[in-house]
Design a protein around this motif. Sequence first.
Motif, PDB file in Angstrom:
ATOM      1  N   ARG A   1       0.891  -1.057  -0.135  1.00  0.00           N
ATOM      2  CA  ARG A   1       0.142   0.037  -0.073  1.00  0.00           C
ATOM      3  C   ARG A   1       1.167   1.256  -0.077  1.00  0.00           C
ATOM      4  O   ARG A   1       0.524   2.307  -0.797  1.00  0.00           O
ATOM      5  N   LYS A   2       1.656   1.312   1.018  1.00  0.00           N
ATOM      6  CA  LYS A   2       2.516   2.612   1.087  1.00  0.00           C
ATOM      7  C   LYS A   2       3.362   2.809  -0.075  1.00  0.00           C
ATOM      8  O   LYS A   2       3.289   4.158  -0.683  1.00  0.00           O
ATOM      9  N   ALA A   3       4.149   1.858  -0.795  1.00  0.00           N
ATOM     10  CA  ALA A   3       4.771   2.226  -1.838  1.00  0.00           C
ATOM     11  C   ALA A   3       4.139   2.506  -2.845  1.00  0.00           C
ATOM     12  O   ALA A   3       4.192   3.367  -3.948  1.00  0.00           O
TER      13      ALA A   3
ATOM     14  N   GLU B   1      -0.544   8.999   2.985  1.00  0.00           N
ATOM     15  CA  GLU B   1      -1.286   8.407   3.690  1.00  0.00           C
ATOM     16  C   GLU B   1      -2.183   8.810   4.293  1.00  0.00           C
ATOM     17  O   GLU B   1      -3.285   8.166   4.938  1.00  0.00           O
ATOM     18  N   THR B   2      -2.359  10.169   4.521  1.00  0.00           N
ATOM     19  CA  THR B   2      -3.578  10.708   5.187  1.00  0.00           C
ATOM     20  C   THR B   2      -4.527  11.199   4.250  1.00  0.00           C
ATOM     21  O   THR B   2      -5.720  11.477   4.550  1.00  0.00           O
TER      22      THR B   2
ATOM     23  N   ASP C   1      -2.896 -10.792  -9.048  1.00  0.00           N
ATOM     24  CA  ASP C   1      -2.389 -10.366  -7.523  1.00  0.00           C
ATOM     25  C   ASP C   1      -2.461  -8.965  -7.693  1.00  0.00           C
ATOM     26  O   ASP C   1      -2.582  -8.128  -6.577  1.00  0.00           O
ATOM     27  N   GLU C   2      -1.610  -8.209  -9.023  1.00  0.00           N
ATOM     28  CA  GLU C   2      -1.508  -6.764  -8.775  1.00  0.00           C
ATOM     29  C   GLU C   2      -2.950  -6.009  -8.776  1.00  0.00           C
ATOM     30  O   GLU C   2      -2.866  -4.815  -8.125  1.00  0.00           O
ATOM     31  N   LYS C   3      -4.074  -6.720  -9.353  1.00  0.00           N
ATOM     32  CA  LYS C   3      -5.389  -6.102  -8.960  1.00  0.00           C
ATOM     33  C   LYS C   3      -5.612  -5.826  -7.602  1.00  0.00           C
ATOM     34  O   LYS C   3      -6.101  -4.577  -7.161  1.00  0.00           O
ATOM     35  N   TYR C   4      -5.350  -6.707  -6.817  1.00  0.00           N
ATOM     36  CA  TYR C   4      -5.749  -6.427  -5.515  1.00  0.00           C
ATOM     37  C   TYR C   4      -4.944  -5.544  -4.601  1.00  0.00           C
ATOM     38  O   TYR C   4      -5.408  -4.762  -4.036  1.00  0.00           O
ATOM     39  N   GLU C   5      -3.558  -5.506  -5.124  1.00  0.00           N
ATOM     40  CA  GLU C   5      -2.763  -4.782  -4.564  1.00  0.00           C
ATOM     41  C   GLU C   5      -3.125  -3.198  -4.984  1.00  0.00           C
ATOM     42  O   GLU C   5      -2.982  -1.951  -4.030  1.00  0.00           O
TER      43      GLU C   5
ATOM     44  N   GLY D   1      -5.851  -2.199  -2.775  1.00  0.00           N
ATOM     45  CA  GLY D   1      -5.347  -1.772  -1.644  1.00  0.00           C
ATOM     46  C   GLY D   1      -5.202  -0.316  -1.332  1.00  0.00           C
ATOM     47  O   GLY D   1      -4.870   0.012  -0.156  1.00  0.00           O
ATOM     48  N   ILE D   2      -4.914   0.185  -2.488  1.00  0.00           N
ATOM     49  CA  ILE D   2      -4.461   1.735  -2.356  1.00  0.00           C
ATOM     50  C   ILE D   2      -5.797   2.604  -1.856  1.00  0.00           C
ATOM     51  O   ILE D   2      -5.466   3.374  -0.876  1.00  0.00           O
ATOM     52  N   ALA D   3      -6.799   2.103  -1.833  1.00  0.00           N
ATOM     53  CA  ALA D   3      -7.926   2.882  -1.669  1.00  0.00           C
ATOM     54  C   ALA D   3      -8.284   2.807  -0.258  1.00  0.00           C
ATOM     55  O   ALA D   3      -8.129   1.953   0.422  1.00  0.00           O
TER      56      ALA D   3
END
Length: 232
Positions: free
Chosen positions: A27-29, A38-39, A107-111, A114-116
């Motif tokens: 997520r962070k990267a 992140e905020t 897997d990239e789709k879920y990653e 996960g940003i959102a």
Amino acid sequence: YMRGSNKLKVVSWACEIPDRARVQQKRKALRTGLGFRETDRVLVFFGRIHSMKRPIETLRLVAGHGARNLKLLVIGPDDDISRPQMEAEALALRWNGIRVIGPVFGDEKYEYLGIADAYISLSHRENFNYSLAEAMAVGLPPILSPGNDLGWDFADENFSWQLKTDEPAEARAAIHDFLTVPVEELVRRGAAAREWVRCNLSLDRLGARLNSLVPTKSVAAGRIDSTGKFAR
């Protein structure tokens, strides 16, 4: 599925439940790479960029809120609306809070989901809602128009923003609530959404539902096993 003259039953297809810990590790990267802090509170539009799904209207509502920490991530292939059109609309609105990344798979789709922090669909009509299920499986609470059929299955579960109309004012209120609720409430909603998918849309659940539709003698004959899997 229909059996008899007047019996109709809808069986929702199963959804993969991704490893949330692995998704969170990325997520962070990924956020940093897209210029999200992140905020920031990030909404994701996930699906074909088609006018029926109202991506332009979604962009206008999110951009129109005016909050600097409200962002929109668009994941999906071009259709009758393209990535350049979305970006041009954002430019016309003088808003730089959108990122359109095209389709992603596996897997990239879920990653990237996960940003959102939440999923949004203001679509006129969504019969299958598979992208919604995948977003919820990642742990995203949804904002849903009344055209999202699956949303009515959990409208009373207190983790989604289930809109009753297509009126912009109602969608604005839901977006504002998403933006202002405490982080702990977002986390609670996301966990509840993921748990709903696990309990209702897992492969085991699909097998049990399919099995319930098949006469007992078919199970005994070996055409379908006790988990609902069809024999070859």
